[in-house]
Design an enzyme around this catalytic site. Structure first.
Site, PDB file in Angstrom:
ATOM      1  N   HIS A  99      -6.018  -8.509  -2.476  1.00 12.71           N
ATOM      2  CA  HIS A  99      -6.259  -8.752  -1.054  1.00 12.71           C
ATOM      3  C   HIS A  99      -7.473  -9.643  -0.849  1.00 12.71           C
ATOM      4  O   HIS A  99      -8.438  -9.586  -1.613  1.00 12.71           O
ATOM      5  CB  HIS A  99      -6.503  -7.426  -0.322  1.00 12.71           C
ATOM      6  CG  HIS A  99      -5.355  -6.487  -0.366  1.00 12.71           C
ATOM      7  ND1 HIS A  99      -5.194  -5.575  -1.374  1.00 12.71           N
ATOM      8  CD2 HIS A  99      -4.309  -6.327   0.482  1.00 12.71           C
ATOM      9  CE1 HIS A  99      -4.087  -4.881  -1.155  1.00 12.71           C
ATOM     10  NE2 HIS A  99      -3.532  -5.319  -0.037  1.00 12.71           N
ATOM     11  N   SER A 105       0.822  -1.221   0.000  1.00 12.70           N
ATOM     12  CA  SER A 105       0.000   0.000   0.000  1.00 12.70           C
ATOM     13  C   SER A 105       0.845   1.256   0.000  1.00 12.70           C
ATOM     14  O   SER A 105       1.652   1.459   0.906  1.00 12.70           O
ATOM     15  CB  SER A 105      -0.864   0.065   1.262  1.00 12.70           C
ATOM     16  OG  SER A 105      -1.934  -0.788   1.168  1.00 12.70           O
ATOM     17  N   HIS A 144      -3.570   1.691  -5.086  1.00 13.19           N
ATOM     18  CA  HIS A 144      -2.937   0.553  -5.755  1.00 13.19           C
ATOM     19  C   HIS A 144      -3.179   0.688  -7.247  1.00 13.19           C
ATOM     20  O   HIS A 144      -4.330   0.654  -7.695  1.00 13.19           O
ATOM     21  CB  HIS A 144      -3.558  -0.765  -5.297  1.00 13.19           C
ATOM     22  CG  HIS A 144      -3.144  -1.169  -3.932  1.00 13.19           C
ATOM     23  ND1 HIS A 144      -2.923  -2.473  -3.576  1.00 13.19           N
ATOM     24  CD2 HIS A 144      -2.887  -0.427  -2.848  1.00 13.19           C
ATOM     25  CE1 HIS A 144      -2.560  -2.518  -2.309  1.00 13.19           C
ATOM     26  NE2 HIS A 144      -2.544  -1.292  -1.844  1.00 13.19           N
ATOM     27  N   ASN A 186       1.143   3.047  11.201  1.00 14.37           N
ATOM     28  CA  ASN A 186       0.322   3.512  12.340  1.00 14.37           C
ATOM     29  C   ASN A 186       0.641   2.609  13.523  1.00 14.37           C
ATOM     30  O   ASN A 186       1.100   1.475  13.339  1.00 14.37           O
ATOM     31  CB  ASN A 186      -1.171   3.431  12.008  1.00 14.37           C
ATOM     32  CG  ASN A 186      -1.599   2.039  11.589  1.00 14.37           C
ATOM     33  OD1 ASN A 186      -1.268   1.577  10.495  1.00 14.37           O
ATOM     34  ND2 ASN A 186      -2.296   1.352  12.456  1.00 14.37           N
ATOM     35  N   ALA A 210       2.398  -2.329   4.181  1.00 17.43           N
ATOM     36  CA  ALA A 210       2.150  -1.345   5.235  1.00 17.43           C
ATOM     37  C   ALA A 210       1.524  -2.107   6.389  1.00 17.43           C
ATOM     38  O   ALA A 210       0.708  -2.999   6.159  1.00 17.43           O
ATOM     39  CB  ALA A 210       1.186  -0.277   4.731  1.00 17.43           C
ATOM     40  N   HIS A 233      -7.071   4.581   6.735  1.00 17.45           N
ATOM     41  CA  HIS A 233      -6.303   4.340   5.501  1.00 17.45           C
ATOM     42  C   HIS A 233      -5.529   5.586   5.049  1.00 17.45           C
ATOM     43  O   HIS A 233      -4.433   5.473   4.493  1.00 17.45           O
ATOM     44  CB  HIS A 233      -7.247   3.852   4.395  1.00 17.45           C
ATOM     45  CG  HIS A 233      -6.546   3.368   3.162  1.00 17.45           C
ATOM     46  ND1 HIS A 233      -5.613   2.349   3.181  1.00 17.45           N
ATOM     47  CD2 HIS A 233      -6.644   3.756   1.861  1.00 17.45           C
ATOM     48  CE1 HIS A 233      -5.166   2.148   1.958  1.00 17.45           C
ATOM     49  NE2 HIS A 233      -5.766   2.986   1.133  1.00 17.45           N
ATOM     50  N   TYR A 236      -9.674  -9.190   1.378  1.00 16.59           N
ATOM     51  CA  TYR A 236     -10.880  -8.390   1.666  1.00 16.59           C
ATOM     52  C   TYR A 236     -11.551  -7.869   0.401  1.00 16.59           C
ATOM     53  O   TYR A 236     -12.692  -7.410   0.431  1.00 16.59           O
ATOM     54  CB  TYR A 236     -10.573  -7.224   2.619  1.00 16.59           C
ATOM     55  CG  TYR A 236      -9.523  -6.238   2.133  1.00 16.59           C
ATOM     56  CD1 TYR A 236      -9.812  -5.311   1.133  1.00 16.59           C
ATOM     57  CD2 TYR A 236      -8.258  -6.231   2.679  1.00 16.59           C
ATOM     58  CE1 TYR A 236      -8.868  -4.418   0.688  1.00 16.59           C
ATOM     59  CE2 TYR A 236      -7.291  -5.335   2.253  1.00 16.59           C
ATOM     60  CZ  TYR A 236      -7.602  -4.439   1.257  1.00 16.59           C
ATOM     61  OH  TYR A 236      -6.652  -3.560   0.816  1.00 16.59           O
ATOM     62  N   GLU A 237     -10.854  -7.935  -0.731  1.00 12.94           N
ATOM     63  CA  GLU A 237     -11.481  -7.532  -1.999  1.00 12.94           C
ATOM     64  C   GLU A 237     -12.441  -8.616  -2.486  1.00 12.94           C
ATOM     65  O   GLU A 237     -13.193  -8.396  -3.432  1.00 12.94           O
ATOM     66  CB  GLU A 237     -10.416  -7.287  -3.062  1.00 12.94           C
ATOM     67  CG  GLU A 237      -9.554  -6.067  -2.780  1.00 12.94           C
ATOM     68  CD  GLU A 237      -8.437  -5.912  -3.805  1.00 12.94           C
ATOM     69  OE1 GLU A 237      -8.714  -5.382  -4.894  1.00 12.94           O
ATOM     70  OE2 GLU A 237      -7.308  -6.354  -3.525  1.00 12.94           O
ATOM     71  N   MET A 289      -2.671  -6.861   6.192  1.00 19.79           N
ATOM     72  CA  MET A 289      -3.721  -7.612   5.492  1.00 19.79           C
ATOM     73  C   MET A 289      -3.178  -8.266   4.212  1.00 19.79           C
ATOM     74  O   MET A 289      -3.896  -8.393   3.220  1.00 19.79           O
ATOM     75  CB  MET A 289      -4.891  -6.674   5.147  1.00 19.79           C
ATOM     76  CG  MET A 289      -5.504  -5.995   6.355  1.00 19.79           C
ATOM     77  SD  MET A 289      -6.800  -4.833   5.882  1.00 19.79           S
ATOM     78  CE  MET A 289      -6.994  -3.891   7.403  1.00 19.79           C
ATOM     79  N   SER A 290      -1.912  -8.647   4.248  1.00 20.06           N
ATOM     80  CA  SER A 290      -1.320  -9.199   3.021  1.00 20.06           C
ATOM     81  C   SER A 290      -0.127 -10.097   3.360  1.00 20.06           C
ATOM     82  O   SER A 290       0.037 -10.542   4.484  1.00 20.06           O
ATOM     83  CB  SER A 290      -0.842  -8.051   2.116  1.00 20.06           C
ATOM     84  OG  SER A 290       0.248  -7.368   2.717  1.00 20.06           O
TER      85      SER A 290
HETATM   86  N1  HPA Z   1      -3.967  -3.227  10.833  1.00 19.73           N
HETATM   87  C1  HPA Z   1      -4.079  -4.004   9.747  1.00 19.73           C
HETATM   88  N2  HPA Z   1      -3.564  -3.675   8.577  1.00 19.73           N
HETATM   89  C2  HPA Z   1      -2.892  -2.521   8.481  1.00 19.73           C
HETATM   90  C3  HPA Z   1      -2.740  -1.665   9.569  1.00 19.73           C
HETATM   91  C4  HPA Z   1      -3.310  -2.036  10.814  1.00 19.73           C
HETATM   92  O1  HPA Z   1      -3.219  -1.328  11.827  1.00 19.73           O
HETATM   93  N3  HPA Z   1      -2.017  -0.594   9.139  1.00 19.73           N
HETATM   94  C5  HPA Z   1      -1.743  -0.803   7.842  1.00 19.73           C
HETATM   95  N4  HPA Z   1      -2.275  -1.964   7.430  1.00 19.73           N
END
Ligand code: HPA
Length: 325
Positions: free
Chosen positions: A118, A65, A96, A275, A148, A289, A120-121, A251-252
């Site tokens: 992903h 990401s 993306h 984060n 990320a 995001h 989730y897609e 998530m990857s």
């Molecule tokens: N959680 C899950 N996926 C992420 C996060 C998070 O805090 N930050 C970036 N991708």
């Protein structure tokens, strides 16, 4: 008269699934209902690229990401939107781009995924990870995976890099794995080991790069896990992940690495900590995001340099040759 895509001059029919696209098990006899791309259909994807590229890259890079700008540094670029490559799904996430980018990074031919797929897609894990097998069939032997992630380890800060020393395949704990279904031995064994998923030599190369760049203060080695998403985690979920020894969550990556190790690619992976995870009920910060994209944007210069130097090490130290066509 064949219909032609006016952007690239490629016939539209290349996207149409062929008879052998899916490997269907015989439901009548086995009761198994599972589909994945067959070796032959993935070879069609690889051949589409091999027919058009002027290099034979041995190093692959998956840009996470907001980390797509890593490809800015490439020279003699050739880009192939996923929608033009036979059997490829298309990426649906903001930030993306969704293309395979070939070119030279400091004189070394590389193949980059700018944008990934992903869970989730809505794609199953085997489909999320299918480009890794296409990379293998193009000739890639060394894979650099980036993502990320949210930092769970209290010693981490936003903007830090976590080199992955291991992962927890939480989706696998729940019975979901990209290698599920009939195994094709041409890719790898039915029961692949996963205890040396992250290559020691490549990690040592990263240590050298970190020292050269003087970024020891912001680089860590830790354990990553992938959750299905798309929502970020609850406080209770984060507390569980901490107990499991997880340092960063995203998530990857995990299913891509499993697929890459199955076909014996050498893997190095790292997370940009975009984060810090909020694992305290009194803290009213929320993951979002935009923050992920902002931090990626801020760190892109350093990350480009980091990845370029890793590529140079792989070429020089590990003797992965130039492989120009
Ligand atoms: N959680 C899950 N996926 C992420 C996060 C998070 O805090 N930050 C970036 N991708």
């Amino acid at each position: 008269m064949p219909m032609v895509d006016d952007k690239n001059g490629h016939p539209l029919h290349v996207k149409r699934p062929s008879e052998n696209e899916f490997l269907h098990t015989n439901v009548k006899h086995t009761g198994i209902v599972h589909s994945s791309f067959s070796f032959e259909s993935l070879q069609e994807s690889a051949n589409y690229l091999l027919d058009r590229i002027s290099t034979r890259p041995k190093i692959g890079i998956i840009c996470g990401s907001g980390l797509g700008p890593i490809t800015d540094t490439l020279t003699q670029k050739q880009c192939f939107p996923y929608e033009d490559i036979p059997h490829f799904p298309s990426s649906t996430v903001k930030g993306h781009v969704g293309q395979m980018v070939f070119g030279y990074l400091h004189g070394v031919p590389v193949m980059c995924m700018q944008g990934r797929f992903h869970y989730y897609e809505g794609y199953p894990l085997w489909k999320c990870a299918m480009p890794v097998r296409v990379m293998k069939l193009v000739g890639v032997s060394h894979l650099i995976v980036t993502n990320a992630a949210g930092g769970l380890n209290p010693n981490y800060n936003v903007g830090d890099i976590m080199l992955m020393k291991d992962h927890v395949n939480l989706m696998g704990f729940a019975g979901n794995n990209p290698l599920q279904g009939p195994n094709d031995d041409r890719f790898g064994p039915r029961f692949p080991p996963m205890n040396r998923a992250y290559n020691k030599q490549l990690l040592a190369a990263c240590d050298k790069v970190v020292n050269e760049m003087g970024i020891q203060d912001i680089v860590h080695k830790g354990v990553y896990t992938c959750l299905g998403g798309p929502n970020y985690e609850t406080v209770a979920e984060l507390k569980v992940l901490k107990i499991l020894g997880v340092d960063a969550v995203g998530m990857s990556t995990v299913h891509e690495v499993i697929t890459a190790r199955h076909c014996e690619m050498k893997v190095v992976a790292f997370s940009l900590i975009t984060n810090m995870c909020v694992d305290d009920y009194e803290d009213h910060m929320e993951a979002n995001h935009n923050e992920v994209m902002e931090v990626s944007e801020r760190m892109k210069g350093l990350l480009k340099e980091f990845v370029s130097r890793i590529v140079a090490y792989i070429k020089e130290e590990l003797n992965v040759d130039d492989a120009t066509k």
